[in-house]
Design a protein around this motif. Structure first.
Motif, PDB file in Angstrom:
ATOM      1  N   PRO A 125      36.975 -62.989  93.564  1.00 31.72           N
ATOM      2  CA  PRO A 125      37.527 -61.673  93.901  1.00 31.72           C
ATOM      3  C   PRO A 125      36.715 -60.547  93.264  1.00 31.72           C
ATOM      4  O   PRO A 125      35.984 -60.773  92.297  1.00 31.72           O
ATOM      5  N   GLY A 126      36.887 -59.340  93.807  1.00 30.60           N
ATOM      6  CA  GLY A 126      36.129 -58.199  93.305  1.00 30.60           C
ATOM      7  C   GLY A 126      36.951 -57.233  92.472  1.00 30.60           C
ATOM      8  O   GLY A 126      36.411 -56.275  91.914  1.00 30.60           O
ATOM      9  N   THR A 127      38.270 -57.481  92.373  1.00 30.03           N
ATOM     10  CA  THR A 127      39.121 -56.596  91.570  1.00 30.03           C
ATOM     11  C   THR A 127      40.080 -57.441  90.731  1.00 30.03           C
ATOM     12  O   THR A 127      40.339 -58.605  91.054  1.00 30.03           O
ATOM     13  N   ILE A 128      40.626 -56.823  89.682  1.00 27.38           N
ATOM     14  CA  ILE A 128      41.601 -57.523  88.841  1.00 27.38           C
ATOM     15  C   ILE A 128      42.821 -57.892  89.678  1.00 27.38           C
ATOM     16  O   ILE A 128      43.345 -59.004  89.583  1.00 27.38           O
ATOM     17  N   ALA A 129      43.254 -56.966  90.530  1.00 28.56           N
ATOM     18  CA  ALA A 129      44.451 -57.219  91.340  1.00 28.56           C
ATOM     19  C   ALA A 129      44.252 -58.438  92.241  1.00 28.56           C
ATOM     20  O   ALA A 129      45.133 -59.308  92.338  1.00 28.56           O
TER      21      ALA A 129
ATOM     22  N   ILE B 143      44.208 -57.511  72.485  1.00 27.37           N
ATOM     23  CA  ILE B 143      43.806 -58.183  73.726  1.00 27.37           C
ATOM     24  C   ILE B 143      44.564 -57.511  74.865  1.00 27.37           C
ATOM     25  O   ILE B 143      45.801 -57.497  74.861  1.00 27.37           O
ATOM     26  N   VAL B 144      43.835 -56.955  75.805  1.00 29.14           N
ATOM     27  CA  VAL B 144      44.477 -56.313  76.963  1.00 29.14           C
ATOM     28  C   VAL B 144      44.416 -57.291  78.124  1.00 29.14           C
ATOM     29  O   VAL B 144      43.361 -57.861  78.416  1.00 29.14           O
ATOM     30  N   THR B 145      45.547 -57.512  78.771  1.00 25.95           N
ATOM     31  CA  THR B 145      45.560 -58.386  79.949  1.00 25.95           C
ATOM     32  C   THR B 145      45.980 -57.560  81.161  1.00 25.95           C
ATOM     33  O   THR B 145      46.258 -56.368  81.044  1.00 25.95           O
ATOM     34  N   ASN B 146      46.042 -58.218  82.293  1.00 27.89           N
ATOM     35  CA  ASN B 146      46.492 -57.521  83.496  1.00 27.89           C
ATOM     36  C   ASN B 146      47.945 -57.095  83.370  1.00 27.89           C
ATOM     37  O   ASN B 146      48.410 -56.225  84.100  1.00 27.89           O
ATOM     38  N   ALA B 147      48.692 -57.694  82.408  1.00 25.13           N
ATOM     39  CA  ALA B 147      50.126 -57.430  82.319  1.00 25.13           C
ATOM     40  C   ALA B 147      50.542 -56.656  81.076  1.00 25.13           C
ATOM     41  O   ALA B 147      51.565 -55.979  81.066  1.00 25.13           O
ATOM     42  N   ARG B 148      49.791 -56.761  79.974  1.00 21.43           N
ATOM     43  CA  ARG B 148      50.279 -56.202  78.697  1.00 21.43           C
ATOM     44  C   ARG B 148      49.154 -56.135  77.676  1.00 21.43           C
ATOM     45  O   ARG B 148      48.030 -56.540  77.945  1.00 21.43           O
ATOM     46  N   GLU B 149      49.517 -55.639  76.472  1.00 21.47           N
ATOM     47  CA  GLU B 149      48.580 -55.662  75.352  1.00 21.47           C
ATOM     48  C   GLU B 149      49.138 -56.612  74.298  1.00 21.47           C
ATOM     49  O   GLU B 149      50.335 -56.581  74.009  1.00 21.47           O
ATOM     50  N   ILE B 150      48.275 -57.449  73.728  1.00 20.83           N
ATOM     51  CA  ILE B 150      48.723 -58.420  72.730  1.00 20.83           C
ATOM     52  C   ILE B 150      47.892 -58.196  71.469  1.00 20.83           C
ATOM     53  O   ILE B 150      46.660 -58.185  71.532  1.00 20.83           O
TER      54      ILE B 150
ATOM     55  N   THR C 177      41.545 -58.729  80.390  1.00 22.01           N
ATOM     56  CA  THR C 177      40.711 -57.739  81.080  1.00 22.01           C
ATOM     57  C   THR C 177      39.840 -56.971  80.100  1.00 22.01           C
ATOM     58  O   THR C 177      38.772 -56.487  80.447  1.00 22.01           O
ATOM     59  N   GLU C 178      40.313 -56.835  78.851  1.00 18.89           N
ATOM     60  CA  GLU C 178      39.570 -56.049  77.878  1.00 18.89           C
ATOM     61  C   GLU C 178      39.992 -56.447  76.466  1.00 18.89           C
ATOM     62  O   GLU C 178      41.118 -56.914  76.259  1.00 18.89           O
ATOM     63  N   VAL C 179      39.082 -56.268  75.514  1.00 17.92           N
ATOM     64  CA  VAL C 179      39.435 -56.480  74.108  1.00 17.92           C
ATOM     65  C   VAL C 179      39.018 -55.230  73.344  1.00 17.92           C
ATOM     66  O   VAL C 179      37.889 -54.749  73.489  1.00 17.92           O
ATOM     67  N   LYS C 180      39.969 -54.674  72.563  1.00 14.54           N
ATOM     68  CA  LYS C 180      39.692 -53.429  71.834  1.00 14.54           C
ATOM     69  C   LYS C 180      39.599 -53.722  70.343  1.00 14.54           C
ATOM     70  O   LYS C 180      40.569 -54.170  69.734  1.00 14.54           O
ATOM     71  N   PHE C 181      38.435 -53.428  69.773  1.00 13.32           N
ATOM     72  CA  PHE C 181      38.188 -53.725  68.350  1.00 13.32           C
ATOM     73  C   PHE C 181      38.173 -52.445  67.530  1.00 13.32           C
ATOM     74  O   PHE C 181      37.264 -51.627  67.697  1.00 13.32           O
ATOM     75  N   PRO C 182      39.134 -52.295  66.597  1.00 16.59           N
ATOM     76  CA  PRO C 182      38.980 -51.230  65.596  1.00 16.59           C
ATOM     77  C   PRO C 182      37.725 -51.552  64.779  1.00 16.59           C
ATOM     78  O   PRO C 182      37.450 -52.721  64.512  1.00 16.59           O
TER      79      PRO C 182
END
Ligand code: FES
Ligand code: FES
Lengths: 161, 262
Positions: free
Chosen positions: B9-13, B131-138, B159-164
């Motif tokens: 697929p080409g999108t997260i959705a 940890i960011v997912t298609n549904a939430r942040e963990i 979908t994404e990981v955010k590092f302080p």
């Protein structure tokens, strides 16, 4: 079966593949480009390294379907247009960087990827870059020398044994 | 490998929709999953490649000063693009596997797999990343759930990981040269007012925080601060590469080295 289309050594090719067809199988069986070797099929030896969009990749550990639209280069695409050996290939010959030659396609493709990224690597950078390429014959020193030479550097200081 | 249906697929959705199928499995870079499938230890019926999703690619900074990495970003890209903003993280990414593996393997794939000897889990846990997912942040402390187990639900995608970004950080990896994973690895991250220490490769429970060292280092950030601490070999991995006691010792040695390198 799905149809995949990609550019291999400058030519557009397409073929029908199963989801599970590995890029190495598509190259060897589908395109009959048997210069890409499969030594282990477990992602360890690096004999199957090809370039995918300019990056070294183990073709035994990538699905052919994932290469849809990609630019692939294999060992068959490494020689000069007139058929003579490229600088890297010639350096492998000159410095006896191969014995049985099984690992050589992967070594040459990894060496080319390294030199594209870092045109003048140190001996230790070369050794580090080849961590995923295994050779059972040469003991590596002559491979390192070949890559030093191909990048226009002196080979005098490379460890002799 | 058993047969499966391949989707890209080409999108997260669209990826989430494709993963809704029976026995569907997400494919990151495939550097672990494909070998596992070759051995028939995994046999998904539908394989959903995430490599064609542009919104999951790349490294950037957010307004809070965090380094944000798309879930499908390769180790090689992290090694190159996080080097200025979070050098210890870039250094860790640049030591995973070998160059060809780093050109395919992804951060999301590594975290979702949670191999007990993988490097990224140590960085995520020590940094207190999200940890960011298609549904939430963990948050990292809630994400890892024992070896090869995470808080992710079926079909949920990183979908994404955010590092302080810490003031100072270092990852010390004691290489298992055959697998190129960590025999043991320690990530030390020093934030204003708190130090976090995460250990991979050692425990049978997977990555963990060494809280005793965190306390000692928060009071005194020197290698000697952990000298008097004991690490119990109970629950440590024991195999032909190293005994539980050996790994327990490595935890301390590598923590000291990481602090010294900060
Ligand atoms: S055949 Fe691909 S790494 Fe050995
Ligand atoms: S030349 Fe024989 S394996 Fe390298």
């Amino acid at each position: 079966m799905t149809k995949v289309t990609m550019t291999v050594n400058g030519k557009s090719v397409s073929g029908a593949v199963e989801g599970r067809t590995l890029l190495s199988d598509f190259i060897r069986e589908g395109l009959r480009l048997t210069g890409t070797h499969v030594g282990c099929d477990t992602s360890q030896c690096g004999a199957c390294v090809v370039h995918v969009d300019g990056k070294a990749v183990k073709s035994c550990t990538m699905l052919a379907a994932e290469a849809e639209g990609a630019e692939i280069k294999t060992i068959e695409g490494m020689a000069n247009p007139d058929g003579s050996l490229s600088v890297i290939q010639q350096a492998f010959q000159d410095h006896h960087g191969l014995q049985c030659g099984f690992c050589t396609p992967g070594m040459v493709m990894s060496a080319a990827a390294l030199l594209a990224e870092n045109p003048s690597p140190t001996e230790s950078e070369i050794r580090k870059y080849l961590e995923g390429n295994i050779c059972r014959c040469t003991g590596y020193h002559n491979i390192i020398k070949a890559i030093m030479a191909a990048s226009g550097q002196s080979v005098a200081d490379v460890a002799a044994e | 490998m058993y047969e499966f249906e391949f989707k890209r697929p080409g999108t997260i959705a669209d990826a989430v929709a494709a993963l809704g199928a029976e026995e569907a499995q997400a494919l990151g870079g495939g550097q672990t999953l494909l070998p596992t499938m070759k051995q028939r230890l995994a046999a998904p019926e539908v394989l959903v490649s995430l490599s064609g999703v542009p919104e999951m690619q790349g490294v950037c900074m957010d307004d809070a000063g965090r380094v944000c990495i798309g879930g499908a970003t390769t180790h090689a890209t992290v090694a190159a693009e996080a080097a200025d903003n979070y050098p210890a993280l870039a250094h860790l990414a640049g030591q995973i596997g070998d160059p060809a593996v780093r050109n395919r393997g992804t951060i999301g794939g590594s975290l979702a797999n949670n191999d007990p000897a993988a490097c990224y889990p140590a960085a995520v846990l020590a940094s207190g990343a999200t940890i960011v997912t298609n549904a939430r942040e963990i948050v990292a402390d809630d994400f890892f759930d024992g070896m090869f187990t995470t808080a992710l639900d079926d079909g949920e995608i990183i979908t994404e990981v955010k590092f302080p970004v810490p003031e100072a950080a270092s990852y010390q990896k004691f290489l298992q040269p055959a697998s190129r994973f960590a025999l043991t690895g320690v990530f030390v991250a020093k934030f204003p007012g708190a130090v976090r220490v995460a250990v991979t490769g050692a425990s049978e429970e997977g990555v963990f925080r060494w809280t005793a060292a965190e306390e000692a280092l928060s009071a005194d950030f020197t290698p000697d601060a952990v000298a008097g601490l004991a690490v119990s070999p109970d629950g440590m991995i024991s195999d032909l590469h190293g005994s539980a006691a050996y790994r327990a010792n490595l935890v301390k040695v590598l923590t000291k080295r990481a602090v010294a390198a900060c």
